[in-house]
Structure formats: structure tokens, C-alpha cells
Scaffold this motif. Structure first.
Motif, PDB file in Angstrom:
ATOM      1  N   VAL A 131       0.778  -1.212  -0.096  1.00  0.00           N
ATOM      2  CA  VAL A 131       0.108  -0.007  -0.035  1.00  0.00           C
ATOM      3  C   VAL A 131       0.906   1.176  -0.218  1.00  0.00           C
ATOM      4  N   THR A 132       0.939   2.032  -0.840  1.00  0.00           N
ATOM      5  CA  THR A 132       1.723   3.115  -1.181  1.00  0.00           C
ATOM      6  C   THR A 132       0.583   4.523  -1.231  1.00  0.00           C
ATOM      7  N   ALA A 133       1.225   5.629  -0.887  1.00  0.00           N
ATOM      8  CA  ALA A 133       0.589   6.964  -1.212  1.00  0.00           C
ATOM      9  C   ALA A 133       1.141   7.491  -2.406  1.00  0.00           C
ATOM     10  N   ALA A 134       0.335   8.650  -3.105  1.00  0.00           N
ATOM     11  CA  ALA A 134       0.686   8.976  -4.231  1.00  0.00           C
ATOM     12  C   ALA A 134       2.340   9.594  -4.384  1.00  0.00           C
ATOM     13  N   ASP A 135       2.667   9.952  -3.332  1.00  0.00           N
ATOM     14  CA  ASP A 135       3.916  10.473  -3.332  1.00  0.00           C
ATOM     15  C   ASP A 135       5.093   9.301  -3.200  1.00  0.00           C
ATOM     16  N   GLY A 136       4.607   8.054  -3.032  1.00  0.00           N
ATOM     17  CA  GLY A 136       5.384   6.898  -3.041  1.00  0.00           C
ATOM     18  C   GLY A 136       5.806   6.307  -1.712  1.00  0.00           C
ATOM     19  N   THR A 137       5.353   7.026  -0.667  1.00  0.00           N
ATOM     20  CA  THR A 137       5.560   6.754   0.659  1.00  0.00           C
ATOM     21  C   THR A 137       4.812   5.316   0.951  1.00  0.00           C
ATOM     22  N   LEU A 138       5.585   4.174   1.373  1.00  0.00           N
ATOM     23  CA  LEU A 138       4.992   2.833   1.752  1.00  0.00           C
ATOM     24  C   LEU A 138       4.267   2.609   3.134  1.00  0.00           C
ATOM     25  N   HIS A 139       2.994   2.508   2.822  1.00  0.00           N
ATOM     26  CA  HIS A 139       2.051   2.611   4.209  1.00  0.00           C
ATOM     27  C   HIS A 139       1.930   0.990   4.803  1.00  0.00           C
ATOM     28  N   ALA A 140       2.085   0.220   3.814  1.00  0.00           N
ATOM     29  CA  ALA A 140       1.744  -1.201   4.207  1.00  0.00           C
ATOM     30  C   ALA A 140       2.414  -2.269   3.484  1.00  0.00           C
ATOM     31  N   LEU A 141       3.000  -3.341   3.752  1.00  0.00           N
ATOM     32  CA  LEU A 141       3.570  -4.619   2.852  1.00  0.00           C
ATOM     33  C   LEU A 141       3.365  -5.459   3.707  1.00  0.00           C
ATOM     34  N   ASP A 142       2.847  -6.626   3.252  1.00  0.00           N
ATOM     35  CA  ASP A 142       2.595  -7.900   3.755  1.00  0.00           C
ATOM     36  C   ASP A 142       2.411  -9.026   2.945  1.00  0.00           C
ATOM     37  N   PHE A 143       2.240 -10.335   3.093  1.00  0.00           N
ATOM     38  CA  PHE A 143       2.349 -11.351   2.176  1.00  0.00           C
ATOM     39  C   PHE A 143       0.833 -11.417   1.919  1.00  0.00           C
ATOM     40  N   ALA A 144       0.437 -11.854   0.524  1.00  0.00           N
ATOM     41  CA  ALA A 144      -0.950 -11.834  -0.026  1.00  0.00           C
ATOM     42  C   ALA A 144      -1.771 -12.859   0.761  1.00  0.00           C
ATOM     43  N   ASP A 145      -1.111 -14.034   1.259  1.00  0.00           N
ATOM     44  CA  ASP A 145      -2.058 -14.910   2.126  1.00  0.00           C
ATOM     45  C   ASP A 145      -2.503 -14.200   3.358  1.00  0.00           C
ATOM     46  N   PHE A 146      -1.876 -13.112   3.870  1.00  0.00           N
ATOM     47  CA  PHE A 146      -2.336 -12.346   4.875  1.00  0.00           C
ATOM     48  C   PHE A 146      -3.210 -11.075   4.795  1.00  0.00           C
ATOM     49  N   GLU A 147      -3.680 -11.003   3.489  1.00  0.00           N
ATOM     50  CA  GLU A 147      -4.558  -9.945   3.130  1.00  0.00           C
ATOM     51  C   GLU A 147      -5.432  -9.377   3.912  1.00  0.00           C
ATOM     52  N   ALA A 148      -6.094 -10.258   4.652  1.00  0.00           N
ATOM     53  CA  ALA A 148      -6.978  -9.455   5.788  1.00  0.00           C
ATOM     54  C   ALA A 148      -6.362  -8.849   6.749  1.00  0.00           C
ATOM     55  N   ARG A 149      -5.010  -9.199   7.374  1.00  0.00           N
ATOM     56  CA  ARG A 149      -4.248  -8.468   8.226  1.00  0.00           C
ATOM     57  C   ARG A 149      -3.850  -7.056   7.926  1.00  0.00           C
ATOM     58  N   LEU A 150      -3.479  -7.199   6.586  1.00  0.00           N
ATOM     59  CA  LEU A 150      -2.861  -5.825   5.791  1.00  0.00           C
ATOM     60  C   LEU A 150      -4.102  -4.927   5.807  1.00  0.00           C
ATOM     61  N   HIS A 151      -5.449  -5.182   5.610  1.00  0.00           N
ATOM     62  CA  HIS A 151      -6.495  -4.273   5.412  1.00  0.00           C
ATOM     63  C   HIS A 151      -6.763  -3.878   6.949  1.00  0.00           C
ATOM     64  N   ARG A 152      -6.704  -4.751   7.814  1.00  0.00           N
ATOM     65  CA  ARG A 152      -7.018  -4.308   9.163  1.00  0.00           C
ATOM     66  C   ARG A 152      -6.015  -3.228   9.703  1.00  0.00           C
ATOM     67  N   LEU A 153      -4.991  -3.509   9.491  1.00  0.00           N
ATOM     68  CA  LEU A 153      -3.640  -2.738   9.953  1.00  0.00           C
ATOM     69  C   LEU A 153      -3.994  -1.406   9.248  1.00  0.00           C
ATOM     70  N   PHE A 154      -4.152  -1.598   8.008  1.00  0.00           N
ATOM     71  CA  PHE A 154      -4.203  -0.219   7.476  1.00  0.00           C
ATOM     72  C   PHE A 154      -5.234   0.607   7.918  1.00  0.00           C
ATOM     73  N   ALA A 155      -6.474   0.066   8.005  1.00  0.00           N
ATOM     74  CA  ALA A 155      -7.593   0.868   8.310  1.00  0.00           C
ATOM     75  C   ALA A 155      -7.413   1.368   9.706  1.00  0.00           C
ATOM     76  N   ARG A 156      -6.810   0.760  10.804  1.00  0.00           N
ATOM     77  CA  ARG A 156      -6.418   1.095  12.058  1.00  0.00           C
ATOM     78  C   ARG A 156      -5.725   2.376  11.872  1.00  0.00           C
ATOM     79  N   HIS A 157      -4.656   2.371  10.928  1.00  0.00           N
ATOM     80  CA  HIS A 157      -3.798   3.764  10.755  1.00  0.00           C
ATOM     81  C   HIS A 157      -4.362   4.679   9.906  1.00  0.00           C
ATOM     82  N   HIS A 158      -5.253   4.306   9.189  1.00  0.00           N
ATOM     83  CA  HIS A 158      -5.751   5.377   8.338  1.00  0.00           C
ATOM     84  C   HIS A 158      -7.488   5.393   7.946  1.00  0.00           C
TER      85      HIS A 158
END
Length: 171
Positions: free
Chosen positions: A18-45
Motif C-alpha cells: 500500500v503506497t501513497a501518491a508520493d510513493g511512501t510505503l504504508h503497508a507491506l505484507d504477504f498476499a496470504d495475509f491480506e485480511a491483516r493488511l487491510h485491518r492494520l491499514f484501516a487502524r492507521h488510516h
């Protein structure tokens, strides 16, 4: 605010970034843990949206270089300043652990000036939304045990061997 969700190949399975328009990385996870990526992203954003798209060339190039042996290629990637103040301190300390080295939870606690915070370090480590780039895999349990990696112990061992922190497995 919209962020881009991209899929990138790796020797350990596809990664989601998950990246922002400026290229900053906001999340990186393995595809088999996509639910966790979405959960952590939503917590911070809260309220932010994700749209599929291409990853920034800088990220793609750095990950490709890392996985082909340039283990310091991820060191300069820009990452989002998210999380609590304590988490940000832990995650910054993780980025200070050189590739090829590991630290214990106690050593990491001492490095941020809170030598009795080993358990809190473990919680912050587990809440890290930017795996590999913020190298939580470089933190070991007591006595060098391979514990506490959300992507799985096998992946943690692979990453540490790749970086030279663990001896290669004998065939």
C-alpha cells in the motif's frame, strides 16, 4: 484519501503493498495475509480508501534488488509515519538493525531507552504494518529462538538466511 494497493512477486509468495501518491510505503505484507493488511491499514488510516494500481518504480526496484541479494536495498525506502509514538520509536529502531544481524526483544527495548519494555516491544513488533522493509523479522526470542513473525517462522528463517543472519540449511 486514496492509497494504491499493488501486488508484487517475491520468492516467498506474492506481496501486497500500500503506497501513497508520493510513493511512501504504508503497508507491506504477504498476499496470504491480506485480511491483516487491510485491518492494520484501516487502524492507521481511518476512512482512507484503497484502489488497485501499479507500485512505485522505486519500491519495485528495491524489492527486486533485495530479493536478488542486495540486502540493503530497502534501507532508503520512504515509509509512513503511522502508529503511536511508542510504535514509531520501535519501528525506527527496527530499521536501524543492519541486514545480517538480529536483536532480542530486550536489546531492542534497551535501544529505545526502555529496557523493561520487552513485552511492549513484542506487541509493537507484531503490529508493524510494513513487513520486510521495517524488518521485524530481525527480532529473535530469548536464546535466539525464531518466534513471533506474523508471516510465519519459515519465512522469517528464509529472510534471515537470505540476509546472512542464519546459517544456510544443510541439504
Amino acid at each position: 484519501m486514496s492509497h494504491t494497493l499493488s501486488r508484487l512477486p517475491s520468492p516467498l509468495g506474492d506481496l501486497l503493498a500500500v503506497t501513497a501518491a508520493d510513493g511512501t510505503l504504508h503497508a507491506l505484507d504477504f498476499a496470504d495475509f491480506e485480511a491483516r493488511l487491510h485491518r492494520l491499514f484501516a487502524r492507521h488510516h481511518p476512512g482512507a480508501s484503497l484502489a488497485p494500481g501499479e507500485p512505485p518504480a522505486e519500491l519495485t526496484g528495491a524489492l527486486a534488488a533485495y530479493f536478488t541479494g542486495a540486502v540493503t536495498a530497502l534501507d532508503g525506502l520512504p515509509v509512513a509515519r503511522i502508529g503511536s509514538e511508542f510504535q514509531r520509536r520501535v519501528w525506527a529502531a527496527l530499521r536501524q538493525i543492519p541486514a545480517g544481524e538480529t536483536r532480542s526483544y530486550g536489546q531492542l527495548a534497551a535501544a529505545i531507552g526502555q529496557p523493561t519494555a520487552s513485552r511492549a516491544i513484542g506487541l509493537a513488533n507484531g503490529a508493524n504494518p510494513i513487513g520486510i522493509v521495517v524488518p521485524c523479522h530481525r527480532v529473535m526470542g530469548s536464546g535466539g529462538a525464531l518466534t513471533g513473525y506474523a508471516g510465519g517462522v519459515e519465512r522469517k528463517a528464509w529472510l534471515l538466511r537470505h540476509e546472512g543472519a542464519l546459517a544456510p540449511l544443510l541439504a
